[in-house]
Design a protein around this motif. Structure first.
Motif, PDB file in Angstrom:
ATOM      1  N   MET A 161       0.854  -1.159   0.000  1.00  0.00           N
ATOM      2  CA  MET A 161       0.000   0.000   0.000  1.00  0.00           C
ATOM      3  C   MET A 161       0.910   1.234   0.000  1.00  0.00           C
ATOM      4  O   MET A 161       1.877   1.310   0.736  1.00  0.00           O
ATOM      5  CB  MET A 161      -0.893  -0.028   1.249  1.00  0.00           C
ATOM      6  CG  MET A 161      -1.977   1.007   1.187  1.00  0.00           C
ATOM      7  SD  MET A 161      -3.176   1.088   2.551  1.00  0.00           S
ATOM      8  CE  MET A 161      -3.534  -0.533   3.046  1.00  0.00           C
ATOM      9  N   THR A 162       0.541   2.189  -0.803  1.00  0.00           N
ATOM     10  CA  THR A 162       1.353   3.397  -0.907  1.00  0.00           C
ATOM     11  C   THR A 162       1.071   4.316   0.284  1.00  0.00           C
ATOM     12  O   THR A 162       0.057   4.190   0.969  1.00  0.00           O
ATOM     13  CB  THR A 162       1.061   4.159  -2.207  1.00  0.00           C
ATOM     14  OG1 THR A 162      -0.278   4.660  -2.125  1.00  0.00           O
ATOM     15  CG2 THR A 162       1.239   3.288  -3.428  1.00  0.00           C
ATOM     16  N   GLN A 163       1.985   5.241   0.492  1.00  0.00           N
ATOM     17  CA  GLN A 163       1.836   6.201   1.587  1.00  0.00           C
ATOM     18  C   GLN A 163       0.567   7.035   1.405  1.00  0.00           C
ATOM     19  O   GLN A 163      -0.147   7.302   2.363  1.00  0.00           O
ATOM     20  CB  GLN A 163       3.072   7.112   1.639  1.00  0.00           C
ATOM     21  CG  GLN A 163       3.074   8.083   2.787  1.00  0.00           C
ATOM     22  CD  GLN A 163       3.187   7.407   4.152  1.00  0.00           C
ATOM     23  OE1 GLN A 163       3.693   6.298   4.259  1.00  0.00           O
ATOM     24  NE2 GLN A 163       2.678   8.066   5.174  1.00  0.00           N
ATOM     25  N   GLU A 164       0.296   7.421   0.173  1.00  0.00           N
ATOM     26  CA  GLU A 164      -0.894   8.237  -0.106  1.00  0.00           C
ATOM     27  C   GLU A 164      -2.168   7.452   0.194  1.00  0.00           C
ATOM     28  O   GLU A 164      -3.107   7.982   0.796  1.00  0.00           O
ATOM     29  CB  GLU A 164      -0.895   8.693  -1.567  1.00  0.00           C
ATOM     30  CG  GLU A 164      -2.052   9.599  -1.915  1.00  0.00           C
ATOM     31  CD  GLU A 164      -2.026  10.041  -3.375  1.00  0.00           C
ATOM     32  OE1 GLU A 164      -3.116  10.392  -3.851  1.00  0.00           O
ATOM     33  OE2 GLU A 164      -0.968  10.028  -4.007  1.00  0.00           O
ATOM     34  N   LEU A 165      -2.212   6.192  -0.201  1.00  0.00           N
ATOM     35  CA  LEU A 165      -3.380   5.359   0.047  1.00  0.00           C
ATOM     36  C   LEU A 165      -3.578   5.142   1.553  1.00  0.00           C
ATOM     37  O   LEU A 165      -4.699   5.206   2.060  1.00  0.00           O
ATOM     38  CB  LEU A 165      -3.244   4.011  -0.671  1.00  0.00           C
ATOM     39  CG  LEU A 165      -4.433   3.075  -0.596  1.00  0.00           C
ATOM     40  CD1 LEU A 165      -5.699   3.743  -1.094  1.00  0.00           C
ATOM     41  CD2 LEU A 165      -4.157   1.804  -1.373  1.00  0.00           C
ATOM     42  N   GLU A 166      -2.474   4.893   2.268  1.00  0.00           N
ATOM     43  CA  GLU A 166      -2.558   4.733   3.720  1.00  0.00           C
ATOM     44  C   GLU A 166      -3.117   5.991   4.373  1.00  0.00           C
ATOM     45  O   GLU A 166      -3.932   5.917   5.295  1.00  0.00           O
ATOM     46  CB  GLU A 166      -1.175   4.433   4.302  1.00  0.00           C
ATOM     47  CG  GLU A 166      -0.768   2.996   4.203  1.00  0.00           C
ATOM     48  CD  GLU A 166       0.554   2.732   4.904  1.00  0.00           C
ATOM     49  OE1 GLU A 166       0.774   3.293   6.006  1.00  0.00           O
ATOM     50  OE2 GLU A 166       1.341   1.961   4.362  1.00  0.00           O
ATOM     51  N   SER A 167      -2.691   7.127   3.903  1.00  0.00           N
ATOM     52  CA  SER A 167      -3.148   8.395   4.437  1.00  0.00           C
ATOM     53  C   SER A 167      -4.642   8.570   4.199  1.00  0.00           C
ATOM     54  O   SER A 167      -5.381   9.014   5.094  1.00  0.00           O
ATOM     55  CB  SER A 167      -2.358   9.538   3.798  1.00  0.00           C
ATOM     56  OG  SER A 167      -2.839  10.776   4.239  1.00  0.00           O
ATOM     57  N   GLU A 168      -5.105   8.214   3.012  1.00  0.00           N
ATOM     58  CA  GLU A 168      -6.530   8.331   2.694  1.00  0.00           C
ATOM     59  C   GLU A 168      -7.375   7.369   3.531  1.00  0.00           C
ATOM     60  O   GLU A 168      -8.453   7.737   4.017  1.00  0.00           O
ATOM     61  CB  GLU A 168      -6.761   8.090   1.207  1.00  0.00           C
ATOM     62  CG  GLU A 168      -6.253   9.219   0.333  1.00  0.00           C
ATOM     63  CD  GLU A 168      -6.413   8.940  -1.157  1.00  0.00           C
ATOM     64  OE1 GLU A 168      -7.098   7.960  -1.508  1.00  0.00           O
ATOM     65  OE2 GLU A 168      -5.857   9.718  -1.940  1.00  0.00           O
ATOM     66  N   VAL A 169      -6.877   6.152   3.705  1.00  0.00           N
ATOM     67  CA  VAL A 169      -7.591   5.165   4.518  1.00  0.00           C
ATOM     68  C   VAL A 169      -7.684   5.652   5.968  1.00  0.00           C
ATOM     69  O   VAL A 169      -8.737   5.569   6.605  1.00  0.00           O
ATOM     70  CB  VAL A 169      -6.904   3.781   4.438  1.00  0.00           C
ATOM     71  CG1 VAL A 169      -7.468   2.830   5.492  1.00  0.00           C
ATOM     72  CG2 VAL A 169      -7.052   3.184   3.047  1.00  0.00           C
TER      73      VAL A 169
END
Length: 81
Positions: A1-9
């Motif tokens: 999982m990318t950092q951006e996706l983790e942030s959105e989640v």
């Protein structure tokens, strides 16, 4: 999982927790309000019963008057007598 996706989640989880908390608070407020209304209603019923008894109104007449005033069944009224 990318950092951006983790942030959105993470953001979505935080938002859903906030929505849940608001729902809980709203439910508690509604429950308290309903409880207060029911308490006032019970107070009125007990107050009338006491006043009727002070005036020596027969029990069957008390039941009849409460039925008319509050739209209660005889069984419901018996809980207060």
């Amino acid at each position: 999982m990318t950092q951006e996706l983790e942030s959105e989640v993470s953001l979505m989880c935080n938002l859903s927790e906030g929505v849940e908390q608001r729902g809980i608070e709203r439910g508690l407020q509604q429950g308290l309000q309903q409880g207060r209304q029911e308490g006032r209603q019970e107070g009125k019923i007990y107050g009338l019963i006491e006043a009727y008894r002070d005036e020596s109104v027969p029990e069957e007449e008390i039941v009849s008057r409460l039925q008319k005033k509050f739209g209660m069944t005889e069984e419901e009224i018996q809980k207060y007598l």
